[in-house]
Design a protein around this motif. Structure first.
Motif, PDB file in Angstrom:
ATOM      1  N   ASP A  18      21.441  45.169  55.709  1.00  0.00           N
ATOM      2  CA  ASP A  18      22.803  45.254  55.183  1.00  0.00           C
ATOM      3  C   ASP A  18      23.541  46.488  55.698  1.00  0.00           C
ATOM      4  OD1 ASP A  18      22.188  43.014  53.817  1.00  0.00           O
ATOM      5  OD2 ASP A  18      21.938  43.992  51.852  1.00  0.00           O
ATOM      6  N   THR A  25      30.471  46.377  61.211  1.00  0.00           N
ATOM      7  CA  THR A  25      31.751  45.798  60.773  1.00  0.00           C
ATOM      8  C   THR A  25      32.830  46.863  60.734  1.00  0.00           C
ATOM      9  OG1 THR A  25      30.579  44.147  59.439  1.00  0.00           O
ATOM     10  CG2 THR A  25      32.879  44.570  58.881  1.00  0.00           C
ATOM     11  N   SER A  46      35.306  39.145  54.180  1.00  0.00           N
ATOM     12  CA  SER A  46      34.241  39.039  55.167  1.00  0.00           C
ATOM     13  C   SER A  46      32.900  39.557  54.664  1.00  0.00           C
ATOM     14  CB  SER A  46      34.630  39.808  56.433  1.00  0.00           C
ATOM     15  OG  SER A  46      34.820  41.175  56.130  1.00  0.00           O
ATOM     16  N   GLY A  48      31.000  38.441  51.890  1.00  0.00           N
ATOM     17  CA  GLY A  48      30.085  37.431  51.370  1.00  0.00           C
ATOM     18  C   GLY A  48      29.279  37.974  50.206  1.00  0.00           C
ATOM     19  N   ARG A  49      27.944  37.795  50.271  1.00  0.00           N
ATOM     20  CA  ARG A  49      27.054  38.231  49.201  1.00  0.00           C
ATOM     21  C   ARG A  49      27.089  39.728  48.983  1.00  0.00           C
ATOM     22  NH1 ARG A  49      22.833  40.677  51.376  1.00  0.00           N
ATOM     23  NH2 ARG A  49      22.437  40.352  53.593  1.00  0.00           N
TER      24      ARG A  49
END
Length: 823
Positions: A18, A25, A46, A48-49
């Motif tokens: 992560d 990013t 962007s 998500g989880r």
């Protein structure tokens, strides 16, 4: 919280992916020329989880606030609210979020850190990644990603498992009457297994009555029973297999906590300490901090202080202090920290009342459960005495025991500081002994030293109060009159000193008489600093010696001007030689019978580029004082020989020699070198000396004169008749010529005694076959007198003054023509 924990564990496998994803990013959203990417490009749509793990922070007025949180982040924070200030959060969460966000903004890049959070005794470690962004509506937003790094652990278990002390929990087993008779192990750590030296599996749930380790002994079980019965703790030690274990028992009803510590090294250190204490040659003792009583003393202290050991142990420390120090020493002892090393000495009193100086070294220790001081003592009494002697020697003259120049300057500075502030005058007297050198020369230095001691005693008897007498060096002394002193008081004091110092001295059966000259300077008129006042007093002393011995002189500003002119002349004189400003002039020596030039006297001249021609009478004494006369004399001799070789062969050249050239001891070699280099015949060189050559080292100087005569050089005695014992010099050395001083020639026509002296010298010359030359002939009348008295040679302005070398030939032609006409 349980669901969130499961979700966190579920994400653990991907947790390490992560953080790099979020960093990539952030970098991908960073556009060229911008320092931060936009909020929308990084944190919207962007994630998500990962959105469940985000905390969105906004920065307002240099403070952070929580704007939005995901579900996982809410469980971590323990708060589901949005738009709340940072101080509404748990302190541990708020601290790590603020730190990460601040560092991210300061560096304009993502910032990764870790946080340890404790919940109900359980420790969990979280990764926190702060991503700085800017919002299109203005301001800075930081997205903070939070996720648990690994499994949680129990904090207390971790502490117990890692400590070096063994920890065992015991449950009490009672009999039918309720009395404790056995104990069962219900908990332990690894250190307990190691310290008891048992197998781990055999320890849990074991009853102590089954035996097998140290805790099973009757002594230990008995202490455990007593602790349960009295419901209180206990502390004791047990020895086994060269080890010493310390057991600390804490009772909680029927549960006992037993802490086991290995104190073997401590016991060994204690034994070493006891050995070091008792056998140490340095005096040592231990004091009770509260009562200040001696609780232990070693043999060295007993022997050094002279008290019996039993007496020592009945005393308190203040009993070995001087009474006037009780209060200050007690306070100093109370202020001591854990360790102490005395910077200054302490005064102690021994059993016989003798006082000693000591240095002490100490530290706080525990003595049988009470706080105390352990003290070691170094006796520096003899060292202090030696230091005092050295300090005294550094500031006092070794011969007379008077203060020396250093202490004199120090005390003068103090007196001036006090006097200047109070508007009071301070007087400085510089004293020089007259005729002291004669005592040394006549009786030897031991007699001179005895004389200096007696002079010091007389000076010491005259100074009192704040005044000071000092020996500044040699036969020079100084006195400071520190009280407000008027010029009359200073003058009267100086006159009394001169009278006292001039009285005869009895030394080894000899009566010695000397005198004293004194220079005086008073502040503030003659100076406000010690250096200025001493310099001016020294100048006044110089004037007193010039004006006649046995006198005193006050400093006058004109003296300073003279010194400045003298210093300026010295500097100019050194430069003059280097710059070639000197030249030789030649004054003719005229044969009275033939009326023709028989030679020339070489006379040194200095043409200063700014001041013009400077008289030899002014610069020759200075050149002698600064040591330049030897170098100048060598130059004169070589220059005169080089010039004379150009003259007719019957013409001589006369060169004056300074006593300093005799002291250099290379005069003979210099004359040989000058003659050899110039090619001048030794018979054409005449060396003139004064009787001062015979005032010191007479035998050595006579030997030099004889060596010069053996070369063929003529020797003349200048200024004959003006000294103290000229006739004895004629007996000492066979001079070729004696020169009658101009002071006798000047008054030939006016004073009969001058005629008588000239007649006597001329007659003496004829009797000893020595040529006589009269100096300073300025009139034909003087010449007639000299011719009538049989003088052989004359020189003076009647014939010519000293001329440059270029005019010598002209003088020779002029006198040659005059001699022809006379013939």
């Amino acid at each position: 919280m349980g669901a969130a924990r499961k979700q966190s564990v579920k994400f653990d496998a991907r947790m390490f992916e992560d953080v790099p994803v979020l960093q990539r990013t952030w970098r991908a959203a960073l556009k060229p020329g911008e320092t931060l990417p936009r909020y929308e490009d990084v944190l919207l749509g962007s994630l998500g989880r990962l959105a469940d793990h985000m905390v969105l922070l906004k920065c307002e007025n240099d403070a952070f606030a929580v704007s939005r949180t995901g579900r996982y982040a809410q469980e971590w924070l323990g708060d589901e609210r949005w738009d709340i200030p940072m101080d509404a959060l748990r302190p541990d969460c708020a601290t790590v979020l603020s730190e990460a966000a601040a560092n991210a903004i300061a560096n304009n890049r993502p910032y990764l850190t870790a946080a340890d959070c404790v919940r109900n005794g359980m420790v969990r470690t979280y990764d926190v990644l702060a991503l700085p962004t800017f919002a299109r509506w203005g301001g800075t937003l930081v997205g903070a990603y939070v996720n648990e790094r690994g499994a949680e652990y129990n904090l207390l278990d971790a502490i117990f498992s890692t400590t070096d002390d063994g920890v065992i929990s015991l449950s009490t087993i009672r009999d039918a009457t309720g009395r404790p008779f056995d104990f069962q192990v219900v908990h332990y750590n690894q250190a307990a297994v190691r310290l008891l030296n048992v197998a781990e599996r055999s320890l849990l749930w074991q009853r102590l009555s089954n035996g097998g380790h140290l805790l099973c002994s009757q002594a230990v079980v008995g202490r455990l029973r007593a602790a349960v019965k009295d419901d209180q703790g206990d502390r004791f030690e047990i020895d086994s297999d060269d080890r010493t274990l310390r057991l600390a028992i804490t009772a909680f009803g029927g549960i006992l906590s037993l802490v086991i510590s290995d104190v073997t090294s401590l016991k060994r250190r204690d034994a070493s300490f006891r050995l070091l204490f008792d056998s140490n040659p340095m005096p040592m003792w231990a004091l009770d901090c509260e009562t200040m009583a001696f609780v232990r003393v070693n043999d060295a202290a007993v022997q050094h202080y002279g008290y019996a050991c039993e007496t020592f142990l009945r005393m308190k420390v203040h009993e070995i202090w001087p009474k006037e120090e009780w209060l200050s020493y007690t306070q100093a002892l109370r202020d001591i920290g854990d360790t102490y090393q005395s910077e200054h000495h302490w005064r102690h009193v021994k059993a016989d009342g003798t006082e000693i100086c000591v240095l002490t070294f100490g530290r706080r220790i525990m003595l049988e459960g009470r706080e105390g001081y352990l003290v070691a003592v170094v006796d520096i009494t003899e060292r202090r005495k030696a230091e005092a002697r050295i300090a005294h020697m550094a500031l006092h003259d070794g011969l007379t025991n008077l203060p020396n120049r250093a202490l004199h300057q120090e005390r003068l500075g103090e007196a001036l500081e006090s006097g200047n502030a109070a508007g009071k005058r301070v007087a400085v007297l510089c004293i020089d002994l007259d005729l002291f050198k004669n005592v040394n020369d006549s009786f030897g230095h031991p007699m001179g030293d005895c004389l200096l001691k007696q002079v010091a005693d007389r000076l010491r008897s005259r100074v009192a109060s704040n005044n000071l007498a000092a020996r500044l060096g040699g036969d020079e002394f100084g006195i400071i009159l520190a009280d407000d002193t008027s010029p009359k008081q200073a003058s009267d004091f100086a006159a009394g000193l001169i009278s006292m110092l001039s009285e005869p001295y009895e030394i080894d059966g000899n009566q010695v008489v000397i005198g004293a000259s004194i220079g005086i300077a008073l502040s503030p008129g003659d100076g406000t600093s010690s250096e200025e006042l001493m310099r001016n007093a020294d100048m006044a002393l110089y004037r007193a010696k010039q004006d006649g011995r046995g006198t005193q002189r006050f400093f006058e500003r004109e003296m300073d001007h003279q010194v400045q002119r003298r210093r300026e002349l010295e500097l100019d004189l050194r430069r003059a030689f280097a710059n070639g400003e000197f030249e030789l002039h030649y004054q003719p020596l005229v044969d009275v019978a033939l009326d023709k030039i028989s030679g020339f006297e070489a006379l040194l001249r200095w043409l200063h580029p700014e001041k013009g021609m400077i008289s030899p009478a002014e610069f020759i004494p200075v050149a002698e004082d600064i040591g330049l006369i030897v170098t100048l004399g060598e130059w004169v001799l070589r220059q005169a020989c080089n010039e004379a070789v150009k003259w007719p062969s019957e013409i001589k050249v006369a060169v004056n020699l300074s006593p300093a050239q005799f002291r250099s001891r290379n005069l003979v070699q210099l004359v040989i070198s000058a003659l050899a280099n110039s090619g001048l015949s030794p018979k054409r060189l005449e060396l003139e000396i004064t009787e001062s050559v015979f005032l010191a080292e007479t035998e050595a100087n006579l030997a030099i004169l004889h060596q010069l005569r053996e070369l063929g050089v003529s020797i003349s005695l200048d200024d004959f008749g003006t000294g103290y014992s000229s006739l004895s010099y004629l007996r000492s050395f066979p001079f070729d010529k004696i020169k009658i001083d101009r002071s006798f020639v000047k008054d030939l026509a006016k004073r009969s005694d001058s005629v008588a002296i000239v007649r006597a010298i001329s007659g003496l010359g004829r009797s000893l076959n020595i040529t006589t030359t009269a100096e300073g002939v300025e009139t034909t009348e003087q010449l007639d007198w000299l011719r009538a008295e049989g003088c052989n040679e004359v020189q003076g302005f009647l014939f010519s003054g000293a001329k440059p070398a270029a005019e010598v030939e002209q003088l020779l032609r002029r006198f040659g023509a005059r001699a022809s006409r006379a013939a």
